[in-house]
Structure formats: structure tokens, C-alpha cells
Design an enzyme around this catalytic site. Structure first.
Site, PDB file in Angstrom:
ATOM      1  N   THR A 133       0.811  -1.206   0.000  1.00 52.17           N
ATOM      2  CA  THR A 133       0.000   0.000   0.000  1.00 52.17           C
ATOM      3  C   THR A 133       0.855   1.270   0.000  1.00 52.17           C
ATOM      4  OG1 THR A 133      -1.500   1.261   1.423  1.00 52.17           O
ATOM      5  CG2 THR A 133      -0.116  -0.324   2.523  1.00 52.17           C
ATOM      6  N   ASP A 134       0.263   2.370  -0.460  1.00 51.11           N
ATOM      7  CA  ASP A 134       0.972   3.665  -0.384  1.00 51.11           C
ATOM      8  C   ASP A 134       1.057   4.169   1.052  1.00 51.11           C
ATOM      9  OD1 ASP A 134      -1.716   4.356  -0.028  1.00 51.11           O
ATOM     10  OD2 ASP A 134      -1.772   5.853  -1.624  1.00 51.11           O
ATOM     11  N   GLU A 135       0.255   3.573   1.961  1.00 50.51           N
ATOM     12  CA  GLU A 135       0.218   4.082   3.340  1.00 50.51           C
ATOM     13  C   GLU A 135       1.540   3.874   4.071  1.00 50.51           C
ATOM     14  OE1 GLU A 135      -3.238   3.492   5.679  1.00 50.51           O
ATOM     15  OE2 GLU A 135      -4.579   3.608   3.964  1.00 50.51           O
ATOM     16  N   TYR A 159      -2.097  -0.494  11.000  1.00 48.94           N
ATOM     17  CA  TYR A 159      -2.212  -1.157   9.691  1.00 48.94           C
ATOM     18  C   TYR A 159      -0.988  -0.870   8.823  1.00 48.94           C
ATOM     19  CZ  TYR A 159      -3.394  -1.601   4.742  1.00 48.94           C
ATOM     20  OH  TYR A 159      -3.342  -1.898   3.404  1.00 48.94           O
ATOM     21  N   LYS A 163       1.996  -3.346   7.373  1.00 49.95           N
ATOM     22  CA  LYS A 163       2.275  -3.539   5.940  1.00 49.95           C
ATOM     23  C   LYS A 163       3.735  -3.161   5.648  1.00 49.95           C
ATOM     24  CE  LYS A 163      -0.063  -4.643   2.989  1.00 49.95           C
ATOM     25  NZ  LYS A 163      -0.418  -5.975   2.438  1.00 49.95           N
TER      26      LYS A 163
HETATM   27  P1  NAD Z   1      -9.710  -7.342   2.105  1.00 50.03           P
HETATM   28  O1  NAD Z   1      -9.725  -7.075   3.565  1.00 50.03           O
HETATM   29  O2  NAD Z   1     -10.927  -7.082   1.308  1.00 50.03           O
HETATM   30  O3  NAD Z   1      -9.285  -8.850   1.831  1.00 50.03           O
HETATM   31  C1  NAD Z   1      -8.284  -9.511   2.535  1.00 50.03           C
HETATM   32  C2  NAD Z   1      -8.508 -11.006   2.378  1.00 50.03           C
HETATM   33  O4  NAD Z   1      -7.429 -11.689   3.046  1.00 50.03           O
HETATM   34  C3  NAD Z   1      -9.809 -11.487   2.989  1.00 50.03           C
HETATM   35  O5  NAD Z   1     -10.499 -12.302   2.066  1.00 50.03           O
HETATM   36  C4  NAD Z   1      -9.375 -12.296   4.196  1.00 50.03           C
HETATM   37  O6  NAD Z   1     -10.230 -13.362   4.511  1.00 50.03           O
HETATM   38  C5  NAD Z   1      -8.002 -12.781   3.753  1.00 50.03           C
HETATM   39  N1  NAD Z   1      -7.117 -13.119   4.883  1.00 50.03           N
HETATM   40  C6  NAD Z   1      -6.916 -12.379   6.007  1.00 50.03           C
HETATM   41  N2  NAD Z   1      -6.040 -13.011   6.806  1.00 50.03           N
HETATM   42  C7  NAD Z   1      -5.666 -14.154   6.169  1.00 50.03           C
HETATM   43  C8  NAD Z   1      -4.795 -15.205   6.498  1.00 50.03           C
HETATM   44  N3  NAD Z   1      -4.089 -15.209   7.641  1.00 50.03           N
HETATM   45  N4  NAD Z   1      -4.641 -16.217   5.614  1.00 50.03           N
HETATM   46  C9  NAD Z   1      -5.351 -16.231   4.461  1.00 50.03           C
HETATM   47  N5  NAD Z   1      -6.205 -15.265   4.101  1.00 50.03           N
HETATM   48  C10 NAD Z   1      -6.360 -14.226   4.942  1.00 50.03           C
HETATM   49  O7  NAD Z   1      -8.473  -6.498   1.549  1.00 50.03           O
HETATM   50  P2  NAD Z   1      -8.267  -5.839   0.116  1.00 50.03           P
HETATM   51  O8  NAD Z   1      -8.786  -4.455   0.160  1.00 50.03           O
HETATM   52  O9  NAD Z   1      -8.709  -6.782  -0.914  1.00 50.03           O
HETATM   53  O10 NAD Z   1      -6.679  -5.734   0.101  1.00 50.03           O
HETATM   54  C11 NAD Z   1      -5.883  -6.815  -0.402  1.00 50.03           C
HETATM   55  C12 NAD Z   1      -4.418  -6.452  -0.256  1.00 50.03           C
HETATM   56  O11 NAD Z   1      -4.148  -5.254  -0.981  1.00 50.03           O
HETATM   57  C13 NAD Z   1      -3.993  -6.173   1.183  1.00 50.03           C
HETATM   58  O12 NAD Z   1      -2.704  -6.706   1.358  1.00 50.03           O
HETATM   59  C14 NAD Z   1      -3.972  -4.662   1.287  1.00 50.03           C
HETATM   60  O13 NAD Z   1      -3.012  -4.236   2.233  1.00 50.03           O
HETATM   61  C15 NAD Z   1      -3.551  -4.290  -0.122  1.00 50.03           C
HETATM   62  N6  NAD Z   1      -4.015  -2.973  -0.598  1.00 50.03           N
HETATM   63  C16 NAD Z   1      -5.339  -2.630  -0.498  1.00 50.03           C
HETATM   64  C17 NAD Z   1      -5.754  -1.398  -1.018  1.00 50.03           C
HETATM   65  C18 NAD Z   1      -7.210  -0.988  -0.957  1.00 50.03           C
HETATM   66  O14 NAD Z   1      -7.512   0.161  -1.283  1.00 50.03           O
HETATM   67  N7  NAD Z   1      -8.138  -1.840  -0.583  1.00 50.03           N
HETATM   68  C19 NAD Z   1      -4.835  -0.532  -1.599  1.00 50.03           C
HETATM   69  C20 NAD Z   1      -3.481  -0.918  -1.663  1.00 50.03           C
HETATM   70  C21 NAD Z   1      -3.086  -2.149  -1.168  1.00 50.03           C
HETATM   71  O1  DAU Z   2      -4.144   3.954   0.472  1.00 54.50           O
HETATM   72  C1  DAU Z   2      -4.369   2.578   0.349  1.00 54.50           C
HETATM   73  C2  DAU Z   2      -5.218   2.097   1.487  1.00 54.50           C
HETATM   74  O2  DAU Z   2      -6.544   2.559   1.227  1.00 54.50           O
HETATM   75  C3  DAU Z   2      -5.216   0.593   1.667  1.00 54.50           C
HETATM   76  O3  DAU Z   2      -3.926   0.186   2.003  1.00 54.50           O
HETATM   77  C4  DAU Z   2      -6.205   0.178   2.762  1.00 54.50           C
HETATM   78  O4  DAU Z   2      -6.256  -1.227   2.847  1.00 54.50           O
HETATM   79  C5  DAU Z   2      -7.574   0.712   2.392  1.00 54.50           C
HETATM   80  O5  DAU Z   2      -8.498   0.403   3.399  1.00 54.50           O
HETATM   81  C6  DAU Z   2      -7.513   2.213   2.172  1.00 54.50           C
HETATM   82  O6  DAU Z   2      -7.253   2.908   3.426  1.00 54.50           O
HETATM   83  P1  DAU Z   2      -7.993   4.260   3.814  1.00 54.50           P
HETATM   84  O7  DAU Z   2      -7.959   4.398   5.271  1.00 54.50           O
HETATM   85  O8  DAU Z   2      -7.508   5.393   2.993  1.00 54.50           O
HETATM   86  O9  DAU Z   2      -9.487   3.891   3.281  1.00 54.50           O
HETATM   87  P2  DAU Z   2     -10.927   4.173   3.924  1.00 54.50           P
HETATM   88  O10 DAU Z   2     -11.924   3.874   2.865  1.00 54.50           O
HETATM   89  O11 DAU Z   2     -11.083   3.537   5.243  1.00 54.50           O
HETATM   90  O12 DAU Z   2     -10.901   5.754   4.139  1.00 54.50           O
HETATM   91  C7  DAU Z   2     -10.710   6.644   3.044  1.00 54.50           C
HETATM   92  C8  DAU Z   2     -10.722   8.046   3.608  1.00 54.50           C
HETATM   93  O13 DAU Z   2     -12.050   8.357   4.070  1.00 54.50           O
HETATM   94  C9  DAU Z   2      -9.828   8.247   4.823  1.00 54.50           C
HETATM   95  O14 DAU Z   2      -9.282   9.551   4.804  1.00 54.50           O
HETATM   96  C10 DAU Z   2     -10.766   8.104   6.025  1.00 54.50           C
HETATM   97  C11 DAU Z   2     -12.067   8.651   5.471  1.00 54.50           C
HETATM   98  N1  DAU Z   2     -13.306   8.061   6.038  1.00 54.50           N
HETATM   99  C12 DAU Z   2     -13.405   6.698   6.059  1.00 54.50           C
HETATM  100  C13 DAU Z   2     -14.526   6.087   6.574  1.00 54.50           C
HETATM  101  C14 DAU Z   2     -14.639   4.589   6.632  1.00 54.50           C
HETATM  102  C15 DAU Z   2     -14.343   8.871   6.466  1.00 54.50           C
HETATM  103  O15 DAU Z   2     -14.250  10.114   6.415  1.00 54.50           O
HETATM  104  N2  DAU Z   2     -15.464   8.262   6.967  1.00 54.50           N
HETATM  105  C16 DAU Z   2     -15.594   6.914   7.064  1.00 54.50           C
HETATM  106  O16 DAU Z   2     -16.643   6.439   7.582  1.00 54.50           O
END
Ligand code: NAD
Ligand code: DAU
Length: 352
Positions: A133-135, A159, A163
Site C-alpha cells: 500500500t501507499d500508506e 495497519y 504492511k
Molecule cells: P480485504 O480485507 O478485502 O481482503 C483480505 C482477504 O485476506 C480477505 O479475504 C481475508 O479473509 C483474507 N485473509 C486475512 N487473513 C488471512 C490469512 N491469515 N490467511 C489467508 N487469508 C487471509 O483487503 P483488500 O482491500 O482486498 O486488500 C488486499 C491487499 O491489498 C492487502 O494486502 C492490502 O493491504 C492491499 N491494498 C489494499 C488497497 C485498498 O484500497 N483496498 C490498496 C493498496 C493495497
Molecule cells: O491507500 C491505500 C489504502 O486505502 C489501503 O492500504 C487500505 O487497505 C484501504 O483500506 C484504504 O485505506 P484508507 O484508510 O484510505 O481507506 P478508507 O476507505 O477507510 O478511508 C478513506 C478516507 O475516508 C480516509 O481519509 C478516512 C475517510 N473516512 C473513512 C470512513 C470509513 C471517512 O471520512 N469516513 C468513514 O466512515
């Protein structure tokens, strides 16, 4: 040949597996422990597809992972498995340490042992792609340049710290043991099958149900948004052409404040499903207490990926968001299943 996808029943993992079968004949083994975020319905269109094998299991389970690697002669792994929600990591960091750090470590060790025993040609062609992630780069000040692959790691939430740790482990397994790894650091994804704890799906569903759209703090935090299918394409390209040991930033060149994001999705809903009382969905926006340690701004410079591997996102924020809103409107059954049970406890805990 077969690839192994971890976390395949989650949001991005399931989109990746579906996208893989749209673009390849190669078999996929999916492993997922099915936490609250894992949902087999995301993969239900693959039921009966003999090229897809789903196994419920933990990436930390070395015996199981070794068995899978050997049985299916895996030639590449894409590691999505993680705990992914920042707010949950604030309530309880333990699971994030267990899966994101210890889980990645165990997975790397299972893979290293398998990889060591491969013949030289297969060993050379093998890939371990770690999805991050970019975080990990922390928070950017206004107007400063976007994160590049050279930006220092400065994670601020449990988180992002977990990561960042996993990225360091992956890097170390390359430098120390020669494991052929690749890492991608992507910005905020959105699209189909997104669990409604995250901003965009939460606000779509709350809007439709007449509930408040919770905006943390002043709502001026900035995120870069990428349509999930564009992320999947980027991962396929990195897997195919990426230089081992390298990291690639993935982003959509779409910096938006949270207020802009929610206002845009409300405007799309006003057009696609106008409210019966004639009011605007944006009227439901409600400012709530800020997230502790809330990162102010993320921005991704994806020019390395574009320059070296020829990748470019296909969707603008507006086209991607419209597709996403439509998907939620058209997939009521999926939504109804997802918002029952554990989800209600989370909403109560976070927003009451
Ligand atoms: P998600 O939470 O939707 O999915 C995660 C999946 O991993 C789930 O299906 C969960 O059951 C599985 N899991 C958790 N623990 C496990 C374990 N110990 N063994 C096997 N499976 C397990 O997450 P996502 O949003 O699909 O993100 C996927 C990946 O991409 C993550 O590594 C996250 O850090 C990264 N990522 C997400 C975003 C985003 O915006 N969602 C952006 C950048 C990177
Ligand atoms: O940047 C990549 C990341 O993006 C991934 O690594 C994470 O897995 C993914 O969950 C996401 O993280 P964020 O914290 O940025 O996503 P989220 O959707 O939770 O929040 C987006 C923005 O909105 C953040 O600034 C928090 C804000 N927010 C979020 C929620 C859930 C609100 O203002 N209200 C809310 O209820």
C-alpha cells in the site's frame, strides 16, 4: 502452470482472480482463511470452473502452504492476504501483526523452502509478488511531490506499520536468500465487491438507506483513487515483466478530498436513483469525530510503472465511480448478505 493467490476471497483478490480468467488460461489456486472480509460469493461465477481451486486456509499454516505449492507446482504467488482496514487496526492491532507480519513471514519461509528445491530454470522463472500500500510512506504535506519508490517509509497507523514490516521482510528475503520477489505499493482502490466498511461502499449503501454519510474530521484529507480493475492489470504486468527485487508504485493520478469523493458519488446517485422526497443524497453528509493519527494526504507517482512496463489506468475517477455505483445498485443480493451479521457489530462499534 499454476499461480497461487492468497486473500483471494477479499475485495482486490477476488477481482484479481476474476480478471485473471478473463485474460489467461492458466490455473489458479486461491487460498483464503475467510475472515469477516473474505466472501466466497465474490468468486461464485467461477463455480464449476475446473481451472480454479479454492482452499480455505491460513497463510501462516506452513504445512498447508507447502502441500499446496508442491501439489500444484506453483510457479508464482500473488500475496493479497491481509487485515486491511485502518479503523479496525486502531481498535485492535493484534490481528494485523499476526497476519500482515507473522503471516507474511511464514508464507515467505514456506515459499523459500519450496523454491530452494526447484530445478534451476524453474527457480529462475519463479515469482513472489507482494501486494502492498501507499500508506507505508506516511502522510504528505500539501503541494509536495507524490510518493515515489524512493520515498522513505514513515507508517503512522498499526495497519500501515504492519504492511511496512511485511514489505521489509519481502525485501530481506530477496537480498538475503535470493527469493525472486516483486512488491507493488498501490493507492486507494474502489470498485465491485468492496466491503462496505471502507469510505466509498459505506457511503453508497448508507445513502441508499437514508443513513448519515460519516465524514471524519474536516473531510479535506486527500487520497489517490484507482479503479480496482486497473490495479489488477498493473499486478499482471508487474508479474509478467517486473524486475525482481524492485518495487512499483501503482496509482490513478486521481487526488481527491474525501468531501469531493462523497459529493461525486452522491451526484451520481441523484442521477441514477433520485430520492423520492426530491432531496439530494449529499444532504446526508455528516461530520463525525476524526480518525486518530489520520494521514492528511497520499499521492502516488506511478511513472516508473508507466515508463518501464507500459501500464496506464483505463478509468478516470468519474467513469470508475459510475461503474461502481451501478454495480452496487445491480447487486442487491450480494449487498444484503454482506451487511448482515458481523458487519452490524462493526458499524455499532465504530459509529455509534
Ligand atoms: P480485504 O480485507 O478485502 O481482503 C483480505 C482477504 O485476506 C480477505 O479475504 C481475508 O479473509 C483474507 N485473509 C486475512 N487473513 C488471512 C490469512 N491469515 N490467511 C489467508 N487469508 C487471509 O483487503 P483488500 O482491500 O482486498 O486488500 C488486499 C491487499 O491489498 C492487502 O494486502 C492490502 O493491504 C492491499 N491494498 C489494499 C488497497 C485498498 O484500497 N483496498 C490498496 C493498496 C493495497
Ligand atoms: O491507500 C491505500 C489504502 O486505502 C489501503 O492500504 C487500505 O487497505 C484501504 O483500506 C484504504 O485505506 P484508507 O484508510 O484510505 O481507506 P478508507 O476507505 O477507510 O478511508 C478513506 C478516507 O475516508 C480516509 O481519509 C478516512 C475517510 N473516512 C473513512 C470512513 C470509513 C471517512 O471520512 N469516513 C468513514 O466512515
Amino acid at each position: 502452470m499454476t499461480i497461487l493467490v492468497t486473500g483471494a476471497a477479499g475485495f482486490i483478490g477476488s477481482n484479481f482472480v476474476l480478471d485473471w480468467f478473463d485474460n489467461s488460461q492458466e490455473d489458479v489456486v486461491s487460498i483464503d482463511i475467510l475472515t469477516y472480509a473474505g466472501n466466497l460469493e465474490n468468486l461464485s461465477s467461477l463455480d464449476g470452473n475446473s481451472h480454479h481451486h479454492f482452499i480455505r486456509g491460513n497463510i501462516s499454516d506452513r504445512a498447508l502452504v507447502s502441500e499446496i505449492l508442491n501439489k500444484y507446482q506453483i510457479r508464482a504467488i500473488v500475496n493479497f492476504a491481509a487485515e486491511s482496514h485502518v479503523d479496525r487496526s486502531i481498535h485492535g492491532p493484534g490481528d494485523f501483526i499476526d497476519t500482515n507480519i507473522v503471516g507474511t513471514y511464514n508464507l515467505l519461509e514456506s515459499v523459500r523452502s519450496y523454491w530452494n528445491d526447484l530445478d534451476e530454470a524453474t527457480k529462475k522463472a519463479f515469482r513472489f509478488l507482494h501486494v502492498s500500500t501507499d500508506e507505508v510512506y506516511g502522510s504528505l504535506a500539501d503541494k509536495t511531490p507524490a510518493f515515489t519508490e524512493k520515498s522513505p517509509y514513515e507508517p503512522n497507523s498499526p495497519y500501515s506499520a504492519s504492511k511496512a514490516s511485511s514489505d521489509h521482510l519481502v525485501r530481506a528475503w530477496f537480498h538475503t536468500y535470493g527469493l525472486p520477489v516483486l512488491t507493488t505499493n498501490c493507492s486507494n482502490n474502489y470498485g465491485p465487491y468492496h466491503f462496505p466498511e471502507k469510505l466509498i461502499p459505506l457511503c453508497i449503501l448508507n445513502a441508499l438507506n437514508g443513513k448519515p454519510l460519516p465524514i471524519y474530521g474536516d473531510g479535506k484529507q486527500i487520497r489517490d483513487w484507482l479503479y480496482v480493475k486497473d490495479h489488477c492489470t498493473a499486478i499482471r504486468e508487474v508479474l509478467k515483466q517486473g524486475q525482481i527485487g524492485e518495487t512499483y508504485n501503482v496509482g490513478g493520478w486521481n487526488e481527491k478530498t474525501n468531501l469531493e469523493v462523497v459529493e461525486t458519488l452522491c451526484a451520481i446517485l441523484d442521477e441514477l436513483k433520485p430520492k423520492s422526497d426530491g432531496k439530494r443524497y449529499a444532504d446526508q453528509m455528516t461530520f463525525v469525530k476524526d480518525r486518530p493519527g489520520h494521514d492528511r494526504r497520499y499521492a502516488i507517482d506511478a511513472s516508473k510503472l508507466e515508463r518501464e512496463l507500459g501500464w496506464k489506468p483505463q478509468e478516470t475517477f468519474e467513469t470508475g465511480l459510475r461503474k461502481t455505483v451501478l454495480w452496487y445498485l445491480e447487486n442487491e443480493t450480494w449487498v444484503n448478505h454482506v451487511v448482515s451479521g458481523e458487519y452490524q457489530h462493526w458499524v455499532e462499534k465504530q459509529y455509534s
